[in-house]
Design a protein around this motif. Sequence first.
Motif, PDB file in Angstrom:
ATOM      1  N   ILE A 191       0.879  -1.172   0.000  1.00 39.16           N
ATOM      2  CA  ILE A 191       0.000   0.000   0.000  1.00 39.16           C
ATOM      3  C   ILE A 191       0.917   1.223   0.000  1.00 39.16           C
ATOM      4  N   SER A 192       0.499   2.300  -0.673  1.00 40.55           N
ATOM      5  CA  SER A 192       1.363   3.478  -0.730  1.00 40.55           C
ATOM      6  C   SER A 192       1.250   4.258   0.584  1.00 40.55           C
ATOM      7  N   TYR A 193       2.283   5.042   0.870  1.00 40.79           N
ATOM      8  CA  TYR A 193       2.250   5.882   2.078  1.00 40.79           C
ATOM      9  C   TYR A 193       0.982   6.739   2.094  1.00 40.79           C
ATOM     10  N   ASP A 194       0.650   7.323   0.913  1.00 43.12           N
ATOM     11  CA  ASP A 194      -0.493   8.242   0.891  1.00 43.12           C
ATOM     12  C   ASP A 194      -1.808   7.532   1.215  1.00 43.12           C
ATOM     13  N   GLU A 195      -1.979   6.336   0.630  1.00 44.45           N
ATOM     14  CA  GLU A 195      -3.206   5.594   0.928  1.00 44.45           C
ATOM     15  C   GLU A 195      -3.228   5.178   2.401  1.00 44.45           C
ATOM     16  N   MET A 196      -2.080   4.738   2.891  1.00 46.12           N
ATOM     17  CA  MET A 196      -2.025   4.310   4.298  1.00 46.12           C
ATOM     18  C   MET A 196      -2.303   5.492   5.216  1.00 46.12           C
ATOM     19  N   LEU A 197      -1.807   6.656   4.816  1.00 48.94           N
ATOM     20  CA  LEU A 197      -2.041   7.864   5.605  1.00 48.94           C
ATOM     21  C   LEU A 197      -3.536   8.158   5.698  1.00 48.94           C
ATOM     22  N   GLU A 198      -4.218   8.057   4.561  1.00 52.27           N
ATOM     23  CA  GLU A 198      -5.664   8.290   4.572  1.00 52.27           C
ATOM     24  C   GLU A 198      -6.362   7.210   5.395  1.00 52.27           C
ATOM     25  N   ARG A 231       4.520 -15.375   8.134  1.00 50.93           N
ATOM     26  CA  ARG A 231       4.108 -14.948   6.790  1.00 50.93           C
ATOM     27  C   ARG A 231       4.398 -13.465   6.541  1.00 50.93           C
ATOM     28  N   GLU A 232       4.666 -13.161   5.276  1.00 48.23           N
ATOM     29  CA  GLU A 232       4.834 -11.763   4.864  1.00 48.23           C
ATOM     30  C   GLU A 232       3.555 -11.004   5.174  1.00 48.23           C
ATOM     31  N   GLY A 233       3.717  -9.758   5.575  1.00 52.47           N
ATOM     32  CA  GLY A 233       2.538  -8.942   5.831  1.00 52.47           C
ATOM     33  C   GLY A 233       2.323  -7.953   4.704  1.00 52.47           C
ATOM     34  N   THR A 234       2.139  -6.683   5.065  1.00 48.01           N
ATOM     35  CA  THR A 234       1.900  -5.622   4.080  1.00 48.01           C
ATOM     36  C   THR A 234       3.055  -4.635   4.099  1.00 48.01           C
ATOM     37  N   TRP A 235       3.569  -4.319   2.912  1.00 46.78           N
ATOM     38  CA  TRP A 235       4.614  -3.309   2.806  1.00 46.78           C
ATOM     39  C   TRP A 235       3.986  -1.948   2.547  1.00 46.78           C
ATOM     40  N   VAL A 236       4.348  -0.981   3.364  1.00 47.28           N
ATOM     41  CA  VAL A 236       3.884   0.383   3.154  1.00 47.28           C
ATOM     42  C   VAL A 236       5.062   1.137   2.545  1.00 47.28           C
ATOM     43  N   VAL A 237       4.886   1.540   1.295  1.00 40.67           N
ATOM     44  CA  VAL A 237       6.016   2.083   0.541  1.00 40.67           C
ATOM     45  C   VAL A 237       5.580   3.235  -0.364  1.00 40.67           C
ATOM     46  N   GLU A 238       6.536   3.833  -1.016  1.00 46.35           N
ATOM     47  CA  GLU A 238       6.264   4.891  -1.998  1.00 46.35           C
ATOM     48  C   GLU A 238       5.323   4.351  -3.078  1.00 46.35           C
ATOM     49  N   GLU A 239       4.449   5.208  -3.584  1.00 46.15           N
ATOM     50  CA  GLU A 239       3.518   4.765  -4.624  1.00 46.15           C
ATOM     51  C   GLU A 239       4.291   4.297  -5.860  1.00 46.15           C
ATOM     52  N   GLU A 240       3.875   3.169  -6.416  1.00 41.03           N
ATOM     53  CA  GLU A 240       4.584   2.632  -7.577  1.00 41.03           C
ATOM     54  C   GLU A 240       3.655   2.607  -8.772  1.00 41.03           C
ATOM     55  N   LYS A 241       4.252   2.493  -9.917  1.00 36.92           N
ATOM     56  CA  LYS A 241       3.451   2.334 -11.134  1.00 36.92           C
ATOM     57  C   LYS A 241       2.578   1.104 -10.982  1.00 36.92           C
ATOM     58  N   GLY A 242       1.332   1.203 -11.405  1.00 37.82           N
ATOM     59  CA  GLY A 242       0.492   0.012 -11.334  1.00 37.82           C
ATOM     60  C   GLY A 242      -0.309  -0.035 -10.050  1.00 37.82           C
ATOM     61  N   MET A 243       0.236   0.599  -9.009  1.00 35.45           N
ATOM     62  CA  MET A 243      -0.485   0.582  -7.738  1.00 35.45           C
ATOM     63  C   MET A 243      -1.825   1.298  -7.841  1.00 35.45           C
ATOM     64  N   ASP A 244      -1.830   2.418  -8.630  1.00 37.18           N
ATOM     65  CA  ASP A 244      -3.049   3.226  -8.650  1.00 37.18           C
ATOM     66  C   ASP A 244      -4.157   2.608  -9.498  1.00 37.18           C
ATOM     67  N   SER A 245      -3.917   1.415 -10.027  1.00 37.95           N
ATOM     68  CA  SER A 245      -4.988   0.768 -10.748  1.00 37.95           C
ATOM     69  C   SER A 245      -6.069   0.284  -9.777  1.00 37.95           C
ATOM     70  N   VAL A 246      -5.727   0.233  -8.507  1.00 33.34           N
ATOM     71  CA  VAL A 246      -6.729  -0.168  -7.527  1.00 33.34           C
ATOM     72  C   VAL A 246      -7.652   1.010  -7.264  1.00 33.34           C
ATOM     73  N   LEU A 247      -8.934   0.788  -7.488  1.00 34.63           N
ATOM     74  CA  LEU A 247      -9.886   1.881  -7.318  1.00 34.63           C
ATOM     75  C   LEU A 247     -10.013   2.241  -5.845  1.00 34.63           C
TER      76      LEU A 247
END
Length: 403
Positions: A191-198, A231-247
């Motif tokens: 998830i991107s930092y911005d989405e996680m922030l919201e 198990r791997e969890g969720t990475w909170v990272v800089e927004e990447e190409k392709g990430m914003d395809s999630v509505l």
Amino acid sequence: MQKYGGTSVGSVERIKSVAARVAATQRPGQGLIVVVSAMAGETNRLVSLAQQMAEVPDERECDVLLASGEQVSAALLALAIRALGRRARSFLAHQVRIETDSAFGKARIKSVDASKVKESLREGEIVVVAGFQGVDEKGNITTLGRGGSDTSAVAVAAALQAKVCEIYTDVEGVFTTDPNICPDATKLDRISYDEMLEMASMGAKVLQIRSVELAKKFGVPVHVRSSFTDREGTWVVEEEKGMDSVLVAGVTCEKNEAKITILQVPDRPGLAAQIFSPISEANIVVDMIIQNASADGTTDLTFTVPRPDHKKTLAVVEQIAADIQAKGIRSDRHIAKVSIVGAGMRTHAGVAATMFQVLAREGINIEMISTSEIKISVVIQEKYAELAVRVLHDAFMGKQVNS
Ligand code: ADP
Ligand code: ASP
Ligand code: MG
């Protein structure tokens, strides 16, 4: 950097298993810092003790009290790691020197002095830091607000340029909505930092808002994962190409707010400032604000504040309402703010309309609406919160759009 939340250190057995995990993940030549929360339920217990002493307990003394929860768990974890034959040393915030401002109960970190921690790491010790606490310029103990250990962890990780800040908690990562409310929630890999922030701002308490702000600011990769599995969890990272395809990345719910309406405020320049300045001077953070279109020279003004600040806000607002000759005040503590968050909303129309239709179908009345580029929030009655989360999750998570 590893941070363990309250549930993860909730009992003697759990602290021992955290110690075992810490020992197992320590790599030769690599420093390891562990930040801990208070044992599950402890902070609540301390809050209620303070409330039994006074109706509005002194904020400085409350912080002295609340900070004790993390002192206990840090020491216990250091003891447990040492019992496994490893070297470990605990540090309270003032010993590290995590300096904050003096806003007791919601202090913000101003600086972290990493020198003591580095010294201890050089000596081959596993460093255990008490989360949630700080110290102000004058040496007063402060606390960082509920969930603040996340922020301690990210701040220390940033100061030491840690490779990753792992947040160990009682769920397997960041989900599309609270998995404890909606069993259909699915784990997000990234998830991107911005989405996680919201999401955090809108009530997903899995990470404290401020911790996400700091992670974004200093580029700290955050990995939210379970302390009960590998198990791997969720990475909170800089927004990447392709990430914003999630509505829509997630649906969140915040129940810790109260709504206040000032009726028939005279419609003149300067009145909003006259109302909100004293509120901010009282250190109350206002969230949503709506002002109706003016009718007959007055407007109704509605806003939300954190529920614990409700009484304090009313006291301030009553005075102002009298000064500006408003008609009266209404307030409601039984509200919830439900939001949908997703970077894809930047480029998709109709998300708001779908959200409103879904709520209308359930007969849920919307009392306030607010939007940003990547989120839409509505205030509704608290009793409908879980239902709203489930139907919105159903509506949006079933149809992820790839653009
Ligand atoms: P900790 O004590 O480890 O800091 P918290 O209770 O602060 O844990 O945060 C974890 C909780 O956050 C979960 O148990 C879950 O109920 C809640 N939560 C809310 N929204 C989400 C979400 N979108 N994804 C994961 N957890 C969430
Ligand atoms: N113990 C504090 C709380 O319960 C801080 C934290 O857990 O992050 O809010
Ligand atoms: Mg937490």
